[in-house]
Design an enzyme around this catalytic site. Structure first.
Site, PDB file in Angstrom:
ATOM      1  N   HIS A 155       0.587  -1.243   0.092  1.00  0.00           N
ATOM      2  CA  HIS A 155      -0.085  -0.021   0.034  1.00  0.00           C
ATOM      3  C   HIS A 155       0.923   1.115  -0.081  1.00  0.00           C
ATOM      4  O   HIS A 155       0.619   2.346   0.863  1.00  0.00           O
ATOM      5  CB  HIS A 155      -1.043   0.003   1.160  1.00  0.00           C
ATOM      6  CG  HIS A 155      -2.186  -0.821   0.869  1.00  0.00           C
ATOM      7  ND1 HIS A 155      -2.762  -1.436  -0.103  1.00  0.00           N
ATOM      8  CD2 HIS A 155      -2.929  -1.549   2.184  1.00  0.00           C
ATOM      9  CE1 HIS A 155      -3.697  -2.275   0.001  1.00  0.00           C
ATOM     10  NE2 HIS A 155      -3.874  -2.353   1.265  1.00  0.00           N
ATOM     11  N   HIS A 229      -9.656   2.494   0.448  1.00  0.00           N
ATOM     12  CA  HIS A 229      -9.429   1.431   1.353  1.00  0.00           C
ATOM     13  C   HIS A 229     -10.627   1.410   2.588  1.00  0.00           C
ATOM     14  O   HIS A 229     -10.522   1.554   3.645  1.00  0.00           O
ATOM     15  CB  HIS A 229      -8.333   1.290   1.952  1.00  0.00           C
ATOM     16  CG  HIS A 229      -7.897   0.124   2.276  1.00  0.00           C
ATOM     17  ND1 HIS A 229      -8.393  -0.662   3.372  1.00  0.00           N
ATOM     18  CD2 HIS A 229      -6.900  -0.892   1.865  1.00  0.00           C
ATOM     19  CE1 HIS A 229      -7.777  -1.867   3.434  1.00  0.00           C
ATOM     20  NE2 HIS A 229      -7.216  -1.804   2.676  1.00  0.00           N
ATOM     21  N   GLU A 369     -11.562  -3.462  -2.558  1.00  0.00           N
ATOM     22  CA  GLU A 369     -10.805  -2.432  -3.375  1.00  0.00           C
ATOM     23  C   GLU A 369     -10.628  -2.618  -4.709  1.00  0.00           C
ATOM     24  O   GLU A 369     -10.076  -3.628  -5.055  1.00  0.00           O
ATOM     25  CB  GLU A 369      -9.455  -2.618  -2.652  1.00  0.00           C
ATOM     26  CG  GLU A 369      -9.197  -2.440  -1.098  1.00  0.00           C
ATOM     27  CD  GLU A 369      -8.359  -3.143  -0.462  1.00  0.00           C
ATOM     28  OE1 GLU A 369      -7.139  -2.988  -0.701  1.00  0.00           O
ATOM     29  OE2 GLU A 369      -8.505  -4.078   0.510  1.00  0.00           O
TER      30      GLU A 369
END
Length: 409
Positions: A155, A229, A369
């Site tokens: 991420h 997210h 996501e």
């Protein structure tokens, strides 16, 4: 014509003056009332702004409240572009906040949160999901990234887009109300090449959709895979688990992973596996099955390959539907992306307490996501995530909210 006594004339003039003054005062008061009414109406259906707090370096973080014509309310912080709350009605018209998160900036900055780092509601970048061993090779050069998920990069690294202050600009148009967020990631930030100019736009429409538009340009070739997210619980955040939510994924295949959650490179059919959500199925129905892929992530934490059929690259396709039986709330997701990561909140431990004062234990929220596939910079067979100079990265995801008696209504 009779002659009026001077005192009577003065008294009459004073009466006329008093009446005029009274009328003027009434008009002013009415105008003020109308102005306040218009202001209240604007606050009820529009954009509000307030201070959320300060970062350790003194920079101010703002929170923007977007409200549509039907009363759906979205709150977004300029820190991380974080969706703080999202309030929608159930079948009875009762409103609840359906995303996990906190009420204060301090909680997002706390050591406890940073250690757990569930990325509640944040924009993820430069690269959503994992890159194996924090490395990739591009145009003959090997780039090294932070390994913040075991031996892998996750991420965007230690200071991903979820931990930066975005420039925010609210707007209102024919579609609804919204917020444009901008951030410039400099060349070399978190190890990535190129100066990346990024824009993410949230639009809350009056037909009860949240549209998320992503746009970016670079001056050097670089991987990019932006996503959102948020963790959802359609019963309301802090209210029991998400295991009874019924999930449908428009995906005939998924990308199986190694024990470190890096894709093997295979596209595996979901048929006959616990990963088959082509028909609506409760999330918890098969989550505890004896299955190697489920054991690697402690549940679902996998990328699903969306059925795009003959859709063009920029066309929206249905990705997912989730329905919660108690409230009747429905979430539908469409996207231009080729994949969607379904995460069943396996690593939530109950150590974090949310807005309602309730702890967030394992599987108290789920994330969906929309994305390109994990580790694509190291997987030649996957759709490319490399953005070249002169190109524009564009992606759109639509979250649609409703309440209905059953999944098929």
């Amino acid at each position: 014509m009779p002659i009026m006594h001077p005192q009577i004339r003065r008294a009459g003039s004073m009466l006329l003056l008093s009446a005029g003054t009274a009328a003027l005062l009434i008009n002013v008061a009415q105008a003020q009332t109308d102005k306040e009414s218009m202001a209240n109406s604007e606050a009820e259906h529009g954009v509000g702004k307030s201070v959320f707090g300060q970062l350790p370096d003194g920079r101010q973080v703002d929170v923007y409240q977007l409200t549509n014509a039907n009363g759906i309310e979205l709150r977004v912080a300029s820190y991380g572009g974080t969706i703080l709350s999202l309030k929608t009605p159930d079948l009875e018209g009762n409103v609840a906040d359906i995303v996990l998160g906190f009420d204060s900036l301090d909680e997002y900055l706390s050591d406890e949160y940073r250690k757990a780092n569930p990325y509640f509601g944040a924009i993820i970048g430069r690269y959503g999901n994992r890159i194996a061993e924090g490395q990739f090779t591009l145009e003959g050069e090997t780039y090294t990234l932070a390994t913040n998920d075991g031996d892998n990069h996750l991420h965007g690294g230690q200071q991903g887009f979820d931990r930066v202050l975005w420039e925010a600009e609210p707007f209102k148009n024919d579609e609804g109300t919204g917020l444009v967020l901008r951030y410039i990631s400099e060349d070399g930030e978190e190890g990535y090449p190129g100066r990346l100019e990024t824009q993410v736009t949230y639009t809350l429409t009056d037909d009860d959709s949240l549209i998320v538009d992503y746009k970016a340009e670079t001056d050097k070739a670089t991987p990019i895979n932006l996503t959102q997210h948020s963790y959802f619980n359609l019963k309301g955040e802090g209210n029991d688990s998400i295991l009874d939510h019924q999930l449908m994924l428009n995906a005939d295949a998924f990308t199986p992973v190694s024990e470190t959650l890096i894709p093997t490179g295979e596209l595996q059919p979901v048929e006959g596996t616990p990963f088959d959500f082509t028909q609506a199925t409760p999330i918890g129905e098969r989550i505890e099955q004896d299955n190697e892929q489920l054991s690697f992530g402690g549940g679902y934490d996998h990328n699903f390959v969306l059925n795009r059929d003959d859709a063009e690259r920029g066309d929206l396709v249905m990705a997912a539907k989730v329905w919660e039986p108690q409230s009747g709330r429905m979430l539908e997701i469409e996207t231009t992306e080729p994949g969607i990561q379904f995460y069943s909140g396996n690593f939530l431990t109950g150590d974090l307490t949310g807005k309602s004062g309730q702890a967030y234990p394992q599987r108290s929220g789920f994330a969906l996501e929309t994305q390109h596939f994990p580790d694509s910079p190291n997987q030649d067979a996957f759709p490319s995530t490399i953005l070249e100079p002169g190109e524009t990265y564009q992606s759109r995801t639509v979250f649609r909210f409703s309440a209905q008696d059953d999944m098929d209504t």
